[in-house]
Enzyme design. Structure first.
Site, short mmCIF file in Angstrom:
data_model
loop_
_atom_site.label_atom_id
_atom_site.label_comp_id
_atom_site.label_asym_id
_atom_site.label_seq_id
_atom_site.Cartn_x
_atom_site.Cartn_y
_atom_site.Cartn_z
N GLU A 1 -39.90 -4.11 41.06
CA GLU A 1 -39.14 -3.76 42.27
C GLU A 1 -39.31 -4.80 43.38
OE1 GLU A 1 -41.91 -2.40 41.25
OE2 GLU A 1 -43.19 -1.74 42.90
N CYS B 1 -47.58 -0.15 38.59
CA CYS B 1 -48.89 -0.41 39.20
C CYS B 1 -49.63 0.90 39.50
CB CYS B 1 -48.73 -1.28 40.45
SG CYS B 1 -50.27 -1.98 41.04
N HIS C 1 -44.82 -5.34 39.35
CA HIS C 1 -43.84 -4.74 40.25
C HIS C 1 -42.44 -5.32 40.09
CE1 HIS C 1 -46.92 -2.67 42.61
NE2 HIS C 1 -47.66 -3.76 42.48
#
Lengths: 221, 305
Positions: free
Chosen positions: A180, A85, A178
């Site tokens: 993560e 991002c 994302h």
């Protein structure tokens, strides 16, 4: 995954953003994760992750703490770098709406907040061939869009309308979403493989890893 | 952290999900969210490295000084601030004022702060925040209050502190309260959790989840009283994920320089040498108010139920 003897060491740029989530996943996967806030913390890394966050904020802090040039040089010498991002925006050669110069490493055009404001943030299931057949549930938050991919880079993932949301150029990786923020570790494994392999004596990057090598091991645990 | 839905059954391009709402707060972590009253101030905040701005009519120090009813800001001003900066724009609604919240969502703000800094509209209920697509942040003084707000749908928490005082003492108290509550949960045997949930006035599931995670299930910023780079770093060392700052910047001698320094101090909160460096030559800080000078009924942190 990283072997025991020579553990892969990944730096996570920890100036601002969700760096802790990246670090937690890397550690779960058996890699060594190092927070990077100052140039000397870039020593001895196999890879570097630039996390999600606010690209203007991270961009300023990259300049302020003199990290821009060292990261560019290391990437030139073959360091694997992955931006999620905000990180992807900072990696792009062309990010016209970023108000400070970014790293300008990847041959892509990227547009900030391209899908709208927070109420337009979304989740979508992506088919990403380098991660295997399982769809990847991707979280897009005030996300950027890769408007074009230059000849040096290749698209890794698209939305159903064809919009490019992940790209790779040698050992450089950009995702508009994302990984993560989810429990799906496949993208982090993929980056660990990129980081651990392919560094040649000249520092040039081998182009072989993209086309599904090792994809059989990338199913969800 | 959000659950993973790997079976591909979820609809394409799902907006307003919990992952997306709590995810934006994840992106703000390690950053400074600055109060702004005008588009010019928003520009200064962005330039200083703010990760988001909070659009409001008056900074808390002025609300405190002016008295009267403090309400949601003029949509015109919020709109102009949204046009001025590219970072996320938050705005405040009154506690329980669901129509102010609806208006802010319609304006397209990125986050709503259901805030005790404004005069409460409802002295019993908060906004049912799950019903909104836009995420909410809410204040808390302790673990129970934090978990009640999360139960109502807040995707981000901030400790309240005492806004507009330039005094960090309440922010510290509230942050320590939250962590004390979490550590207590972790020390309790499982069969005492329900009674503890009752004691906290908090949803049982969230109590369990907090115990498992060893932290709040959403991002937790510090707010209310941050006036110096060292204050900001203190809150980070006490376990804040980031910092809100407002009056502490604008009531100081050089707001732009102080804003910039606070951003640096939050990034390098564990490095006293850098905090010392960035704290040099910032001019006079906000004068600040001792808590004993504030009459009990004027304490903002007591608002919220």
């Amino acid at each position: 995954m990283a072997g025991k003897r020579d553990m892969t060491t990944i730096g996570v740029l920890a100036l601002q953003g969700d760096f802790a989530e990246h670090i937690a996943i890397l550690q779960r996967l058996g890699a060594e994760a190092v927070s990077v806030r100052l140039p000397e913390q870039l020593d001895g890394l196999d890879g570097l992750i630039i996390p999600g966050g606010e690209s203007t904020t991270i961009g300023r802090l990259l300049h302020q703490w003199k990290l821009l040039e060292p990261i560019r040089e290391l990437a030139g010498d073959g360091l694997a770098v992955w931006g999620t991002c905000a990180g992807a925006i900072l990696l792009a050669e062309r990010a016209p709406d970023l108000d400070r110069e970014g790293l300008k490493l990847m041959d892509i055009d990227i547009e900030r907040n391209a899908f709208g404001r927070q109420v337009d943030s979304f989740e979508a299931s992506l088919s990403i061939s380098v991660l295997g057949p399982q769809p990847f549930r991707a979280v897009f938050i005030r996300a950027p869009r890769i408007n074009s991919v230059g000849p040096e880079a290749e698209a890794l993932a698209r939305l159903s309308d064809g919009t490019v949301v992940a790209a790779r150029q040698g050992k450089l990786l950009a995702t508009a979403f994302h990984p993560e923020l989810t429990d799906d570790e496949r993208f982090h494994r993929y980056f660990l493989e990129l980081s651990a392999n392919g560094r040649t004596s000249s520092g040039r990057v081998e182009q072989a890893t993209a086309a599904g090598e090792g994809s059989a091991t990338r199913d969800l645990p | 952290m959000v659950r993973q839905d790997g079976n591909g059954s979820a609809p394409e391009n799902e907006t307003g999900s919990w992952s997306v709402k709590s995810g934006l707060a994840q992106m703000l972590k390690g950053g400074v969210i600055m109060d702004v009253v005008t588009p010019d101030q928003a520009k200064i905040a962005e330039e200083a490295g703010a990760c988001a701005v909070m659009a409001l009519e008056r900074v808390p120090a002025d609300i405190r000084a002016d008295g009267g009813v403090a309400r949601m800001s003029d949509p015109e001003v919020i709109g102009r601030i949204m046009e001025t900066v590219t970072i996320p724009v938050m705005a405040k609604c009154r506690i329980g004022h669901l129509v102010e919240a609806q208006v802010l969502q319609a304006l397209g703000v990125d986050y709503i702060d259901e805030s005790e800094v404004l005069t409460p509209a409802d002295e019993r209920y908060h906004v049912h925040k799950h019903a909104f697509k836009v995420p909410f942040v809410c204040g808390c003084r302790d673990l129970g209050e934090a978990l009640r707000r999360i139960g109502e749908g807040a995707a981000m928490i901030r400790t309240k502190g005492e806004a507009g005082t330039g005094n960090i003492v309440e922010a510290v108290r509230h942050m320590r309260n939250v962590w004390d509550g979490i550590r207590r949960l972790q020390a309790l045997p499982e069969d005492e959790l329900m009674a503890e949930a009752k004691e906290l006035g908090a949803p049982y599931d969230l109590v369990r989840q907090t115990r498992e995670l060893g932290r709040l299930p959403v991002v937790n910023f510090a707010a209310g009283g941050v006036a110096t780079p060292a204050d900001a770093a203190l809150m980070m060392q006490l376990g804040a994920d980031g910092v809100f700052v407002g009056s502490g910047i604008y009531k100081s001698e050089d707001p732009a320089a102080r804003a910039h320094a606070i951003v640096q101090a939050v990034t390098h909160y564990q490095d006293p040498k850098i905090i010392a460096e960035v704290s040099r030559g910032l001019g006079e800080p906000m004068r600040g108010i001792d808590m004993n000078e504030i009459p009990e009924e004027e304490l903002l942190a007591k608002r919220g139920w």
